[in-house]
Design a protein around this motif. Structure first.
Motif, PDB file in Angstrom:
ATOM      1  N   UNK A   1       0.930  -1.311  -0.108  1.00 23.72           N
ATOM      2  CA  UNK A   1      -0.006   0.071  -0.026  1.00 23.72           C
ATOM      3  C   UNK A   1       0.874   1.270   0.157  1.00 23.72           C
ATOM      4  N   UNK A   2       2.099   1.305   0.679  1.00 25.34           N
ATOM      5  CA  UNK A   2       2.833   2.449   1.041  1.00 25.34           C
ATOM      6  C   UNK A   2       4.045   2.462  -0.027  1.00 25.34           C
ATOM      7  N   UNK A   3       4.181   1.597  -0.836  1.00 27.08           N
ATOM      8  CA  UNK A   3       5.330   1.500  -1.770  1.00 27.08           C
ATOM      9  C   UNK A   3       6.602   1.254  -1.045  1.00 27.08           C
ATOM     10  N   UNK A   4       6.780   0.662   0.054  1.00 24.17           N
ATOM     11  CA  UNK A   4       7.980   0.457   0.596  1.00 24.17           C
ATOM     12  C   UNK A   4       8.606  -0.936   0.664  1.00 24.17           C
ATOM     13  N   UNK A   5       7.969  -1.766  -0.321  1.00 26.71           N
ATOM     14  CA  UNK A   5       8.623  -2.802  -0.840  1.00 26.71           C
ATOM     15  C   UNK A   5       8.088  -4.014   0.096  1.00 26.71           C
ATOM     16  N   UNK A   6       7.303  -3.980   1.006  1.00 25.08           N
ATOM     17  CA  UNK A   6       6.770  -5.095   1.763  1.00 25.08           C
ATOM     18  C   UNK A   6       5.206  -5.288   1.744  1.00 25.08           C
ATOM     19  N   UNK A   7       4.661  -6.226   2.085  1.00 24.94           N
ATOM     20  CA  UNK A   7       2.984  -6.394   2.085  1.00 24.94           C
ATOM     21  C   UNK A   7       2.345  -5.728   3.244  1.00 24.94           C
ATOM     22  N   UNK A   8       1.415  -4.939   2.920  1.00 25.11           N
ATOM     23  CA  UNK A   8       0.501  -4.332   4.127  1.00 25.11           C
ATOM     24  C   UNK A   8      -0.837  -5.285   3.870  1.00 25.11           C
TER      25      UNK A   8
ATOM     26  N   UNK B   1      -6.003   0.364 -13.831  1.00 21.45           N
ATOM     27  CA  UNK B   1      -5.603   1.500 -15.022  1.00 21.45           C
ATOM     28  C   UNK B   1      -4.181   1.595 -15.072  1.00 21.45           C
ATOM     29  N   UNK B   2      -3.397   0.431 -14.801  1.00 20.93           N
ATOM     30  CA  UNK B   2      -1.781   0.310 -15.280  1.00 20.93           C
ATOM     31  C   UNK B   2      -1.197   1.313 -14.643  1.00 20.93           C
ATOM     32  N   UNK B   3      -1.240   2.183 -13.623  1.00 23.20           N
ATOM     33  CA  UNK B   3      -0.366   3.297 -13.226  1.00 23.20           C
ATOM     34  C   UNK B   3       0.655   2.872 -12.303  1.00 23.20           C
ATOM     35  N   UNK B   4       0.735   1.596 -11.966  1.00 20.77           N
ATOM     36  CA  UNK B   4       1.762   1.291 -10.949  1.00 20.77           C
ATOM     37  C   UNK B   4       1.367   1.254  -9.384  1.00 20.77           C
ATOM     38  N   UNK B   5      -0.117   1.798  -9.350  1.00 16.51           N
ATOM     39  CA  UNK B   5      -0.649   1.998  -7.943  1.00 16.51           C
ATOM     40  C   UNK B   5      -1.754   0.916  -7.839  1.00 16.51           C
ATOM     41  N   UNK B   6      -1.777   0.276  -6.567  1.00 16.79           N
ATOM     42  CA  UNK B   6      -2.739  -0.595  -6.253  1.00 16.79           C
ATOM     43  C   UNK B   6      -4.005  -0.185  -6.096  1.00 16.79           C
ATOM     44  N   UNK B   7      -4.958  -0.480  -6.968  1.00 13.44           N
ATOM     45  CA  UNK B   7      -6.331  -0.001  -6.769  1.00 13.44           C
ATOM     46  C   UNK B   7      -7.129  -0.996  -5.644  1.00 13.44           C
ATOM     47  N   UNK B   8      -8.237  -0.239  -5.133  1.00 15.01           N
ATOM     48  CA  UNK B   8      -9.032  -1.159  -4.372  1.00 15.01           C
ATOM     49  C   UNK B   8     -10.337  -1.704  -4.895  1.00 15.01           C
ATOM     50  N   UNK B   9     -10.880  -2.888  -4.731  1.00 12.34           N
ATOM     51  CA  UNK B   9     -12.116  -3.184  -4.965  1.00 12.34           C
ATOM     52  C   UNK B   9     -12.781  -3.933  -4.051  1.00 12.34           C
ATOM     53  N   UNK B  10     -13.907  -3.311  -3.780  1.00 13.53           N
ATOM     54  CA  UNK B  10     -14.886  -3.923  -2.524  1.00 13.53           C
ATOM     55  C   UNK B  10     -15.925  -4.617  -3.392  1.00 13.53           C
ATOM     56  N   UNK B  11     -15.725  -5.953  -3.370  1.00  9.29           N
ATOM     57  CA  UNK B  11     -16.567  -6.749  -4.413  1.00  9.29           C
ATOM     58  C   UNK B  11     -16.498  -6.307  -5.693  1.00  9.29           C
ATOM     59  N   UNK B  12     -17.342  -5.725  -6.415  1.00 12.51           N
ATOM     60  CA  UNK B  12     -17.268  -5.156  -7.681  1.00 12.51           C
ATOM     61  C   UNK B  12     -17.292  -3.523  -7.824  1.00 12.51           C
ATOM     62  N   UNK B  13     -17.031  -2.828  -6.720  1.00 14.40           N
ATOM     63  CA  UNK B  13     -17.190  -1.441  -6.476  1.00 14.40           C
ATOM     64  C   UNK B  13     -15.734  -1.017  -6.576  1.00 14.40           C
ATOM     65  N   UNK B  14     -15.455  -0.206  -7.551  1.00 15.00           N
ATOM     66  CA  UNK B  14     -13.902   0.188  -8.063  1.00 15.00           C
ATOM     67  C   UNK B  14     -13.713   1.484  -7.182  1.00 15.00           C
ATOM     68  N   UNK B  15     -12.489   1.459  -6.458  1.00 10.32           N
ATOM     69  CA  UNK B  15     -11.776   2.660  -5.694  1.00 10.32           C
ATOM     70  C   UNK B  15     -10.574   2.895  -6.523  1.00 10.32           C
ATOM     71  N   UNK B  16     -10.556   3.941  -7.266  1.00 13.41           N
ATOM     72  CA  UNK B  16      -9.283   4.337  -7.747  1.00 13.41           C
ATOM     73  C   UNK B  16      -8.275   4.904  -6.984  1.00 13.41           C
ATOM     74  N   UNK B  17      -7.030   4.235  -7.231  1.00 13.38           N
ATOM     75  CA  UNK B  17      -5.756   4.867  -6.137  1.00 13.38           C
ATOM     76  C   UNK B  17      -5.354   6.311  -6.667  1.00 13.38           C
ATOM     77  N   UNK B  18      -5.887   7.306  -6.265  1.00 15.68           N
ATOM     78  CA  UNK B  18      -5.483   8.833  -6.853  1.00 15.68           C
ATOM     79  C   UNK B  18      -4.398   9.268  -6.046  1.00 15.68           C
ATOM     80  N   UNK B  19      -3.894   8.464  -5.108  1.00 12.30           N
ATOM     81  CA  UNK B  19      -2.625   9.184  -4.265  1.00 12.30           C
ATOM     82  C   UNK B  19      -1.177   8.979  -5.190  1.00 12.30           C
ATOM     83  N   UNK B  20      -0.371   8.660  -4.418  1.00 14.39           N
ATOM     84  CA  UNK B  20       1.103   8.557  -4.926  1.00 14.39           C
ATOM     85  C   UNK B  20       1.454   7.089  -4.437  1.00 14.39           C
ATOM     86  N   UNK B  21       2.707   6.663  -4.699  1.00 11.11           N
ATOM     87  CA  UNK B  21       3.177   5.505  -4.323  1.00 11.11           C
ATOM     88  C   UNK B  21       3.407   5.253  -2.914  1.00 11.11           C
TER      89      UNK B  21
END
Length: 523
Positions: free
Chosen positions: A220-227, A278-298
């Motif tokens: 989630x925070x781009x530090x190389x490990x799993x959150x 959207x292949x921007x290198x950021x993990x997006x969130x899905x809650x079931x079929x609802x899409x939450x785009x990651x509009x932040x940064x890495x």
């Protein structure tokens, strides 16, 4: 989990309605096209160039729209026909558990009642990365064969300690805990051992999660490990940030503004999964079929519900997580979900494909039946199949069949590959290929028999020495649907261990000539 959820759902209906009250302003793609056209006119492009550019733009928009649409594709469903034993709710997860380069599947289930016991099922991929073939596997081949969890079992596999093999977290429907099973074996031969709370990096989940803990992992925070994001039965979002490292994980439960999922309200966090849509290198969130785009940064994620640029799903429960899979290396994006009936849904962005005519057709000997595939598009490729095998050279959108068999077409477009329903063709004067056919005169000479019959396990067939090498052995179900096909080449074959209970037919073909058919019963 669905039933558990709805018990609480009706008590808080007003809160739940807010789940559907969010939304962003629609983004109008046609406005972009109109502006582009205006610019082209101002540049005084020729009429020919204008038409070419306009048509290209229109085709691109249509392609993008098509690749956003997820529809059920039962003909291509690699888990078609499989169900968990409870028949109520399935929870699949895909992982290459044996290191052979293709995705295997584990599935949990929901068993109602205070004393319900849920299993973990293993569907081993005995095909490959391009043509998956799943087999329900029990006994020692299933590393969780003897495990029983209370009420609900939710498997999630991840290499949590970066040692090159997959470990497993299991959510149950009673404690609100994530059980941790460390892989003490290897990437090819896993051996899972349950760890105590002291050795479980997510033991804190039990303190915060209510009844059920359903995890989703991502950096989630781009530090190389799993959150880890954990959703519970109340629809609360619990964020566990890994403040350790990839090899030595240590999770802290962050709340308030430190929790990037804090915007989710009561009952909103259900069925979580992460996927970079959207292949921007950021993990997006899905809650079931609802899409939450990651509009932040890495390093500073921010998730915003997006109803315009995300995928559109024709079916599927918002309560159950999407399992993002690519089981055949196709261009299509595909997902598999569990269902409330214990089966599995396969949804893909590939095209809707059909063959005309389909179903049962009878033609005279020496005649031909011309079949056509839909859609018919010069940009698509076609491959006709007979009884599950490629017909050499049959790569047009139409095909003239002259022999009995089950015909399908694989159609490949820009958004992936789809398989049509079957056209079942038989010749007049002969018994239908999908009907029960009496034993033929060659049986005595060939002496082909499947045994034991009936069986609860698998069938064996000893093949006679006078059987021509390469003879086709087919197994169909009662409706004539091809279940499995093999080529003779050894003294015996075995099949059917993964078959569900029902009636099947063993058919032996020399080319188009039916040599033998036998009714089989799987108990």
């Amino acid at each position: 989990m669905l039933l558990l959820f709805f018990e609480i759902f009706f008590k808080h209906l007003i809160m739940f309605i807010s789940l559907f009250s969010h939304g962003n302003a629609a983004f109008n793609k046609w406005q972009i096209i109109t502006k582009n056209i205006h610019k082209m006119k101002t540049l005084k492009l020729t009429l020919t160039a204008f038409c070419i550019v306009s048509l290209t733009s229109l085709f691109t928009v249509n392609t993008i729209a098509q690749c956003n649409n997820f529809k059920l594709h039962n003909n291509d469903n690699p888990l078609k026909g499989f169900k968990v034993a409870s028949g109520i709710e399935s929870h699949p997860f895909f992982v290459d558990i044996d290191g052979d380069g293709d995705q295997d599947c584990f599935s949990g289930e929901y068993t109602p009642g205070m004393n319900g016991e849920s299993k973990i099922y293993f569907f081993k991929n005995e095909g490959n990365s391009e043509q998956p073939a799943f087999k329900k596997t029990t006994g020692a081949e299933n590393p969780f064969d003897k495990l029983l969890l209370p009420v609900l079992s939710i498997p999630n596999f991840i290499d949590i300690d970066a040692d090159g093999d997959y470990d497993c977290f299991l959510g149950d429907g009673n404690s609100g805990a994530l059980r941790f099973y460390k892989n003490e074996g290897t990437a090819k031969k896993p051996v899972f051992e349950k760890q105590s709370a002291a050795l479980n990096p997510l033991s804190l989940v039990k303190i915060s999660a209510s009844t059920v803990a359903e995890p989703a992992f991502a950096d989630i925070d781009g530090d190389g490990d799993f959150d880890c994001l954990v959703a519970d039965i109340d629809g609360d979002a619990h964020y566990f940030k890994n403040t350790g490292s990839a090899r030595e994980p240590y999770f802290e439960h962050l709340k308030g503004v430190a929790n990037p999922f804090n915007f989710l309200k009561y009952y909103e966090a259900v069925g979580p999964s992460f996927y970079d849509w959207n292949n921007d290198g950021l993990p997006d969130l899905f809650l079931g079929t609802k899409y939450y785009k990651n509009t932040g940064t890495k390093t500073n994620p921010a998730f915003t519900e997006n109803k315009t640029d995300g995928p559109k799903f024709s079916t599927g429960s918002f309560l159950l997580p999407l399992r993002w899979v690519n089981l055949n290396n196709a261009a299509a994006v595909s997902v598999i979900t569990g269902t409330a009936s214990g089966s599995f849904n396969f949804l893909s962005t590939s095209i809707d494909a059909s063959v005309n005519p389909e179903g049962k057709k009878v033609i005279a000997k020496g005649a031909a039946l011309t079949m056509s595939a839909t859609p018919n598009n010069s940009l698509y490729t076609y491959q006709w199949m007979k009884d599950g095998e490629v017909i050499a050279g049959a790569t047009k959108s139409s095909f003239a069949a002259v022999s009995a068999g089950n015909y399908t077409v694989k159609i490949k477009g820009g958004c992936g590959t789809s398989t049509t329903n079957e056209a079942n063709i038989s010749l007049s004067g002969e018994s239908s290929i999908v009907a029960a056919i009496p034993e033929v005169s060659d049986v005595a000479a060939l002496n082909i028999q499947a045994f034991p019959n009936p069986t609860k396990d698998e069938f064996s067939v000893r093949l006679p020495v006078n059987l021509k090498a390469g003879t086709t052995i087919r197994i169909t179900d009662l409706s004539g649907k091809l279940v499995e096909t093999k080529k003779s080449g050894s003294a015996s074959i075995k099949f059917g261990k993964q078959f569900i209970a029902g009636v099947y037919f063993l058919q032996v073909y020399d080319g188009d000539k039916l040599l033998h058919q036998q009714k089989l019963i799987k108990n």
